[in-house]
Design a protein around this motif. Structure first.
Motif, PDB file in Angstrom:
ATOM      1  N   SER A  38      93.421  63.296  76.916  1.00 24.44           N
ATOM      2  CA  SER A  38      94.519  62.334  77.336  1.00 24.44           C
ATOM      3  C   SER A  38      95.965  63.028  77.267  1.00 24.44           C
ATOM      4  N   GLY A 177      88.951  48.811  77.156  1.00 24.19           N
ATOM      5  CA  GLY A 177      87.536  49.300  76.315  1.00 24.19           C
ATOM      6  C   GLY A 177      86.428  49.616  77.185  1.00 24.19           C
ATOM      7  N   LEU A 180      87.500  52.803  79.175  1.00 30.31           N
ATOM      8  CA  LEU A 180      87.418  53.996  78.377  1.00 30.31           C
ATOM      9  C   LEU A 180      86.134  54.364  77.984  1.00 30.31           C
ATOM     10  N   ASP A 181      85.178  53.596  77.894  1.00 29.28           N
ATOM     11  CA  ASP A 181      83.829  53.789  77.503  1.00 29.28           C
ATOM     12  C   ASP A 181      82.892  54.423  78.748  1.00 29.28           C
ATOM     13  N   ARG A 184      84.337  58.093  78.647  1.00 30.61           N
ATOM     14  CA  ARG A 184      83.763  59.028  77.599  1.00 30.61           C
ATOM     15  C   ARG A 184      81.938  59.178  78.105  1.00 30.61           C
ATOM     16  N   GLU A 201      96.560  53.662  71.798  1.00 26.27           N
ATOM     17  CA  GLU A 201      95.073  53.368  71.163  1.00 26.27           C
ATOM     18  C   GLU A 201      94.126  53.978  72.282  1.00 26.27           C
ATOM     19  N   ALA A 202      94.363  53.758  73.435  1.00 29.96           N
ATOM     20  CA  ALA A 202      93.403  54.242  74.679  1.00 29.96           C
ATOM     21  C   ALA A 202      93.512  55.729  74.377  1.00 29.96           C
ATOM     22  N   ARG A 204      93.792  57.734  72.129  1.00 35.76           N
ATOM     23  CA  ARG A 204      93.228  58.257  71.063  1.00 35.76           C
ATOM     24  C   ARG A 204      91.658  58.233  70.875  1.00 35.76           C
ATOM     25  N   ARG A 205      91.235  57.700  72.190  1.00 41.12           N
ATOM     26  CA  ARG A 205      89.806  57.470  72.391  1.00 41.12           C
ATOM     27  C   ARG A 205      89.230  58.996  73.043  1.00 41.12           C
ATOM     28  N   ASP A 207      89.218  63.310  73.302  1.00 44.98           N
ATOM     29  CA  ASP A 207      88.790  64.528  72.146  1.00 44.98           C
ATOM     30  C   ASP A 207      90.142  65.099  71.960  1.00 44.98           C
TER      31      ASP A 207
END
Ligand SMILES: Nc1ncnc2c1ncn2[C@@H]1O[C@H](COP(=O)(O)OP(=O)(O)OP(=O)(O)O)[C@@H](O)[C@H]1O
Ligand SMILES: [Mg+2]
Length: 221
Positions: A38, A177, A180-181, A184, A201-202, A204-205, A207
């Motif tokens: 990110s 969320g 973002l899942d 991932r 916050e997003a 930090r999801r 790597d």
């Protein structure tokens, strides 16, 4: 070939009248298969400018870019267009589905452009738990569902690289969320995911989190 993108000393300036503004300055970057990276940074720092260059939407820059191990400057326009269509998926903040087509048909669109057929859209919808909206039209689904459908459209041709510019920008916390899942899951499937976001916050999801600062990307601890 593990490195999907490798960039050395990328610089980009915008010219307005007699003014030259350097937006990207000797920037280095790399992303590998299956990696979720990110990028954060203030408005106007050059994040979208960078994504447009990596996504082959802008070819006015200096520096060296290797995509899938191939030097961009060695490719002609047709080769670049094909590379983009086959290997790169895009998602934007206000992504739009075509209103007169169903969700499944919208997701199939990039495959039609390539001339490959199949029922991949339904497979994707199933894998991401969205079978229920397959035959609905965009006006019949929520904003979050639209954004997820746009993401599946970007994933339709199984791109090696998925570029997402603020994909959660207009979503609430829950739907952010979920998106973002999805990103991932795409990365876990081997896609290199490159996302720009204003939401720490997003970010930090991912790597790896990079910050756009003075025209360069710096690792953010
Ligand atoms: N086509 C253009 N012509 C001239 N200047 C531009 C152009 N596109 C962007 N810029 C300028 O380049 C700088 C970087 O813009 P960019 O869109 O890359 O920022 P950003 O980091 O994506 O910002 P945001 O977070 O607001 O989306 C800004 O100062 C912007 O005004
Ligand atoms: Mg931007």
């Amino acid at each position: 070939m593990d490195k999907i993108v490798e960039i050395k000393a990328l610089s980009k300036a915008y010219t307005q009248g007699h003014e030259q503004t350097l937006v990207l300055e000797e920037l280095d970057f790399h992303i590998s298969r299956g990696e979720f990276v990110s990028i954060v940074g203030p408005s106007g720092s050059g994040k979208s400018t960078f994504l447009n260059i990596v996504g082959l939407l802008d070819d006015v820059y200096s520096g060296e870019i290797l995509l899938f191990g191939r030097r961009l400057e060695d490719l002609d326009e047709d080769q670049k267009a094909l590379l983009r269509l086959k290997n790169i998926g895009f998602v934007f903040q206000f992504d739009s589905l075509l209103p007169e087509f169903t969700v499944a048909e919208n997701i199939e669109m990039p495959a039609r452009v390539l001339g490959s057929g199949g029922r991949k859209a339904r497979e994707l919808l199933k894998r991401f738990g969205l079978e229920a909206i397959a035959d609905k039209f965009p006006m019949e689904i929520s904003g979050g569902e639209k954004q997820r459908a746009a993401m599946l459209r970007a994933l339709r041709n199984a791109p090696a690289l998925l570029i997402a510019d603020e994909p959660t920008g207009n979503l609430d916390r829950h739907n952010s969320g979920v998106v973002l899942d999805d990103l991932r899951r795409a990365a876990d499937g081997g896609t290199a995911v490159l996302m720009v976001t204003h939401n720490e916050e997003a970010a930090r999801r991912a790597d790896r989190v990079l910050r756009m600062n003075a025209g360069r990307l710096e690792a953010q601890p």
